[in-house]
Design a protein around this motif. Sequence first.
Motif, PDB file in Angstrom:
ATOM      1  N   ASP A  26       0.746  -1.129   0.013  1.00 28.45           N
ATOM      2  CA  ASP A  26      -0.028  -0.074   0.193  1.00 28.45           C
ATOM      3  C   ASP A  26       0.842   1.391  -0.188  1.00 28.45           C
ATOM      4  O   ASP A  26       2.392   1.155   0.207  1.00 28.45           O
ATOM      5  CB  ASP A  26      -1.025   0.047   1.115  1.00 28.45           C
ATOM      6  CG  ASP A  26      -0.162   0.105   2.610  1.00 28.45           C
ATOM      7  OD1 ASP A  26       0.843   0.638   2.684  1.00 28.45           O
ATOM      8  OD2 ASP A  26      -0.841  -0.491   3.682  1.00 28.45           O
ATOM      9  N   LYS A  27       0.146   2.554  -0.258  1.00 31.99           N
ATOM     10  CA  LYS A  27       1.096   3.725  -0.144  1.00 31.99           C
ATOM     11  C   LYS A  27       1.898   3.710   1.111  1.00 31.99           C
ATOM     12  O   LYS A  27       3.183   4.423   0.598  1.00 31.99           O
ATOM     13  CB  LYS A  27       0.057   4.889  -0.436  1.00 31.99           C
ATOM     14  CG  LYS A  27       0.845   6.118  -0.715  1.00 31.99           C
ATOM     15  CD  LYS A  27      -0.177   7.223  -0.995  1.00 31.99           C
ATOM     16  CE  LYS A  27       0.811   8.474  -1.278  1.00 31.99           C
ATOM     17  NZ  LYS A  27       0.082   9.666  -1.800  1.00 31.99           N
ATOM     18  N   ASN A  28       1.585   3.521   2.419  1.00 34.54           N
ATOM     19  CA  ASN A  28       2.460   3.740   3.508  1.00 34.54           C
ATOM     20  C   ASN A  28       3.474   3.141   3.424  1.00 34.54           C
ATOM     21  O   ASN A  28       4.610   3.391   3.729  1.00 34.54           O
ATOM     22  CB  ASN A  28       1.473   3.605   4.658  1.00 34.54           C
ATOM     23  CG  ASN A  28       0.563   4.677   4.879  1.00 34.54           C
ATOM     24  OD1 ASN A  28       0.624   6.080   4.363  1.00 34.54           O
ATOM     25  ND2 ASN A  28      -0.547   4.501   5.664  1.00 34.54           N
ATOM     26  N   GLU A  29       3.270   1.980   2.978  1.00 34.75           N
ATOM     27  CA  GLU A  29       4.560   0.672   2.827  1.00 34.75           C
ATOM     28  C   GLU A  29       5.462   1.145   1.656  1.00 34.75           C
ATOM     29  O   GLU A  29       6.653   1.123   1.755  1.00 34.75           O
ATOM     30  CB  GLU A  29       3.932  -0.746   2.622  1.00 34.75           C
ATOM     31  CG  GLU A  29       3.137  -1.272   3.789  1.00 34.75           C
ATOM     32  CD  GLU A  29       2.484  -2.613   3.388  1.00 34.75           C
ATOM     33  OE1 GLU A  29       2.381  -3.466   4.280  1.00 34.75           O
ATOM     34  OE2 GLU A  29       2.072  -2.536   2.017  1.00 34.75           O
ATOM     35  N   LEU A  44       5.855   4.275   0.878  1.00 34.64           N
ATOM     36  CA  LEU A  44       6.691   5.489   1.399  1.00 34.64           C
ATOM     37  C   LEU A  44       7.673   5.069   2.390  1.00 34.64           C
ATOM     38  O   LEU A  44       8.817   5.419   2.433  1.00 34.64           O
ATOM     39  CB  LEU A  44       5.571   6.568   1.917  1.00 34.64           C
ATOM     40  CG  LEU A  44       4.633   7.313   0.951  1.00 34.64           C
ATOM     41  CD1 LEU A  44       3.589   7.792   1.741  1.00 34.64           C
ATOM     42  CD2 LEU A  44       5.633   8.087  -0.111  1.00 34.64           C
ATOM     43  N   GLN A  45       7.580   4.037   3.156  1.00 28.08           N
ATOM     44  CA  GLN A  45       8.474   3.661   4.182  1.00 28.08           C
ATOM     45  C   GLN A  45       9.700   2.941   3.427  1.00 28.08           C
ATOM     46  O   GLN A  45      10.649   3.386   3.915  1.00 28.08           O
ATOM     47  CB  GLN A  45       7.736   2.661   5.070  1.00 28.08           C
ATOM     48  CG  GLN A  45       8.830   2.323   6.345  1.00 28.08           C
ATOM     49  CD  GLN A  45       9.218   3.508   7.175  1.00 28.08           C
ATOM     50  OE1 GLN A  45       8.388   4.254   7.580  1.00 28.08           O
ATOM     51  NE2 GLN A  45      10.748   3.496   7.246  1.00 28.08           N
TER      52      GLN A  45
END
Length: 105
Positions: free
Chosen positions: A10-13, A15-16
């Motif tokens: 997902d987007k948060n993953e 970005l991380q």
Amino acid sequence: MTEINLRGLDKNELLQLQKDVAKELKEYDERSRKEARAKLEAEAAALGFTLEELTGKKPIKKANPPKYAHPENPTMTWSGRGRQPAWIKEHLEAGKSLDDLQIRK
């Protein structure tokens, strides 16, 4: 090299992952630079010189360490050199001592 399925993140993953990769690249470059410098210094020493003598450059001076910190926000510091920050001036104008702001070790 390990293959990562980026479409499954997902987007948060993502970005991380981007942050982690950027951090690792920075650390890699720093390690490589230190290794290269050590090799060059050793080669210069073997020839009877310092690296600075051969390049004509002086070592980079380190910034003056902070001596004073804001009482409510310790991230705001001053080395005691150069122009006084506004918070130092306000503190002194209030009749308080510069010693009150000194960083104690």
